[in-house]
Design an enzyme around this catalytic site. Structure first.
Site, PDB file in Angstrom:
ATOM      1  N   ARG A  26       0.832  -1.211   0.000  1.00  0.00           N
ATOM      2  CA  ARG A  26       0.000   0.000   0.000  1.00  0.00           C
ATOM      3  C   ARG A  26       0.867   1.261   0.000  1.00  0.00           C
ATOM      4  NH1 ARG A  26      -3.557   2.522   4.421  1.00  0.00           N
ATOM      5  NH2 ARG A  26      -5.386   3.370   3.353  1.00  0.00           N
ATOM      6  N   ILE A  52      -7.374   7.271  -0.494  1.00  0.00           N
ATOM      7  CA  ILE A  52      -7.180   5.827  -0.699  1.00  0.00           C
ATOM      8  C   ILE A  52      -7.983   5.171   0.408  1.00  0.00           C
ATOM      9  CG2 ILE A  52      -4.976   5.908   0.597  1.00  0.00           C
ATOM     10  CD1 ILE A  52      -4.000   3.519  -1.029  1.00  0.00           C
ATOM     11  N   SER A  53      -8.793   4.180   0.070  1.00  0.00           N
ATOM     12  CA  SER A  53      -9.712   3.598   1.041  1.00  0.00           C
ATOM     13  C   SER A  53      -8.977   2.840   2.141  1.00  0.00           C
ATOM     14  CB  SER A  53     -10.677   2.643   0.336  1.00  0.00           C
ATOM     15  OG  SER A  53     -11.221   3.237  -0.811  1.00  0.00           O
ATOM     16  N   GLN A  54      -9.732   2.579   3.199  1.00  0.00           N
ATOM     17  CA  GLN A  54      -9.252   1.810   4.346  1.00  0.00           C
ATOM     18  C   GLN A  54      -9.014   0.356   3.901  1.00  0.00           C
ATOM     19  OE1 GLN A  54     -12.098   2.421   7.390  1.00  0.00           O
ATOM     20  NE2 GLN A  54     -11.398   0.696   8.636  1.00  0.00           N
TER      21      GLN A  54
END
Ligand code: SAH
Length: 209
Positions: A26, A52-54
């Site tokens: 990530r 940016i998503s969890q």
């Protein structure tokens, strides 16, 4: 290892999804400022005021999508490219649409550097989908709409699955899984989420040329 533990603790149990997420760094998808925090289970800011998503939400959405190596997948909301990279390791082909040209360009470059050959990034309005490549086996929206966009449902293959957050922006939204059958659509609510809104039209970015 702590990363995978966090995912498991939050309900991501699919071994293929866990394996692919463990091997997708990530930190490669966030700006230098946030690299040290890339392992945290929180959304992080990216360019163009997006996020940016969890990771655990990425895991739950990917798991709900039930992607196989035979699948042609459409993603709406490329953002950093993190979700698309995960999908590309599970699917045959991924098309991903982003309304911010700088984000689309950066993700496209990143995929090239990472030697992905099965991801196509398109800078356009995802609400219209990609009729020329339809039907899709799977569709994933990573921005919230009030309802599932009719254009996208029309581009989903019979037997296909679409996962998306629905609800008003700036409030709690519901993660929805839609399964398309000959006779119609089945809806399953998967829990509460919070995403940036789906916005119609291509964005006008200051840095654009
Ligand atoms: N999947 C991304 C998360 C990005 S956040 C990741 O893994 O990083 C959602 C993204 O959807 C934002 O980048 C936003 O610009 C984009 N978006 C919002 N409305 C859109 C639309 N109509 N078409 C394409 N992208 C859209």
């Amino acid at each position: 290892m702590q990363f995978v533990y966090q995912l498991r603790a939050n309900g991501v149990t699919d071994s293929d999804v866990l394996r692919v997420m463990e091997t997708t760094r990530r930190e490669d998808f966030v700006s230098p400022t946030f690299k040290a925090r890339a392992g945290e289970d929180t959304p992080l800011p990216i360019a163009c005021g997006q996020t940016i998503s969890q990771p655990s939400i990425v895991g739950l959405m990917t798991q709900a999508l039930q992607v196989t190596k035979r699948c042609k997948v459409l993603e709406i909301g490329t953002g950093s490219g993190y979700q698309a990279a995960i999908l590309a390791k599970l699917a045959r082909r991924v098309y991903t649409i982003e309304r911010h040209k700088p984000l689309a360009r950066a993700a496209s470059r990143l995929f090239q550097d990472m030697d992905f050959t099965n991801i196509t990034v398109v800078a356009s309005d995802g609400t219209t989908g990609m009729p020329e490549q339809s039907p899709f086996d799977r569709i994933l929206m990573t921005a919230a709409a009030e309802d599932p966009p009719a254009n996208l449902l029309a581009q989903l293959r019979i037997g296909g699955i679409m996962v998306l957050p629905v609800g008003q922006s700036d409030t709690v939204q519901t993660l929805l899984k839609v399964v398309k059958h000959e006779e119609g659509l089945d809806y399953h609510a998967l829990g509460d989420v919070r995403f940036v809104p789906l916005i119609e039209g291509l964005a006008e970015d200051i840095a654009d040329t």
